[in-house]
Scaffold this active site. Sequence first.
Site, PDB file in Angstrom:
ATOM      1  CB  CYS A   1     -22.909  41.338 -24.954  1.00  0.00           C
ATOM      2  SG  CYS A   1     -21.776  40.094 -25.570  1.00  0.00           S
TER       3      CYS A   1
ATOM      4  CG  HIS B   1     -26.538  39.860 -26.037  1.00  0.00           C
ATOM      5  ND1 HIS B   1     -25.979  40.363 -27.190  1.00  0.00           N
ATOM      6  CD2 HIS B   1     -25.651  38.970 -25.536  1.00  0.00           C
ATOM      7  CE1 HIS B   1     -24.795  39.814 -27.359  1.00  0.00           C
ATOM      8  NE2 HIS B   1     -24.571  38.964 -26.380  1.00  0.00           N
TER       9      HIS B   1
ATOM     10  CG  ASN C   1     -22.624  36.820 -28.550  1.00  0.00           C
ATOM     11  OD1 ASN C   1     -22.880  37.949 -28.950  1.00  0.00           O
ATOM     12  ND2 ASN C   1     -22.267  36.572 -27.296  1.00  0.00           N
TER      13      ASN C   1
END
Length: 333
Positions: free
Chosen positions: A114, A260, A290
């Site tokens: 990520c 994020h 995500n």
Amino acid sequence: MFSSKIIGVGHYVPENIVTNKDLEKLMDTSDKWIQDRTGIKERRFHSHEKGSTAKMGVKAAKIAMERAGVTNNDIDAIVFATLSSDYYFPGSGVLVQHQLKMGTKPAIDIRAQCSGFIYSLSVADQFIKTGMYKRILVIGADTQNIALDLTTRGRDMGVLFGDGAGAAVLERTEDNKKGILSTHLYTQGEFADLLCIREPGSGHDRIIYPDMHKNYLNIHPQMNGKFVFKNAVMRMPEAIKQALKTNNLKVTDIDMLLTHQANLRISQVVQKFLRLPNEKVYNNIQKYGNTTSATIPILLSELWEQGKIKEGQLYAMAAFGSGFTWASALIRW
Ligand code: ACO
């Protein structure tokens, strides 16, 4: 001394929308649980006939180059972030390099999950600062849907992720008050097993072995959600404060915070820790879930499309994920 600035951003997400209601048909979950705990309403899943990590990356890269007013001939190198490479090896960067017809220009793959896009931005920034390259294509792309366990057994992870890609063109500038002011990168490998997919991997007799599919804990993503949550909300503000300190800036100088997109609640806690008002924060996890290394460039690209990115504004970005890895970047547009 050179600096680097972003001159174009782009993104691509697959057309196929998977809503929380669609997931209710596959597992014991509910739209309410997912929205209350994560903020996610829907995500995009690509089908392997139509897409792959590299193909999504190419689509995002073409848009970024067009918006930057450059072509493949103007790019000196690619830095490509993903945890879901098309092949076991080589990485997807080389596939993108080929699909963009970039001759023998180098492609570097970054594996920081990520945090991959900010890590890649940092790598590209260093190449530009040293004078080695003038223009670099930085891409973050991930295909998560094919690894998820979309049954009740894997519901804690299954509802969180989506597929997508984002890209930015970085260019050398001699104005070092503009562009990437700093990047800060961090790793804590002791927690690798708390957020990972273990197989296929090199720590086994064979990459693929009989009955591998029965070892579901290893072949699907696993996470200690609460521990990841606690670390994410602590590390991202820490990394942003370090970036501000390095540049003699204050939280109140930030015009836009991009975190994020792992969980809307994580992003909201980070916003609260930094005491930033809603108009200085942009989230889009509601639409995409995500998308791993693609979340930050997708945020940037959407803001670009909305005409919200203004010259002189200060952008603070932070990411946290598997590794653990985390990172921040401060950009003066
Ligand atoms: N639907 C319904 N119920 C569920 C689901 C689901 N999808 N998933 C879990 N549950 C249940 C659990 O089984 C548990 O039930 P129990 O109380 O009967 O045991 C209950 O809901 C609560 O589960 P928790 O895990 O305690 O829920 P929590 O509030 O911690 O939320 C979540 C879970 C959303 C995963 C959260 O922990 C989180 O967001 N963690 C961080 C994620 C993250 O940041 N990842 C990093 C990036 S990923 C990368 O780098 C690749």
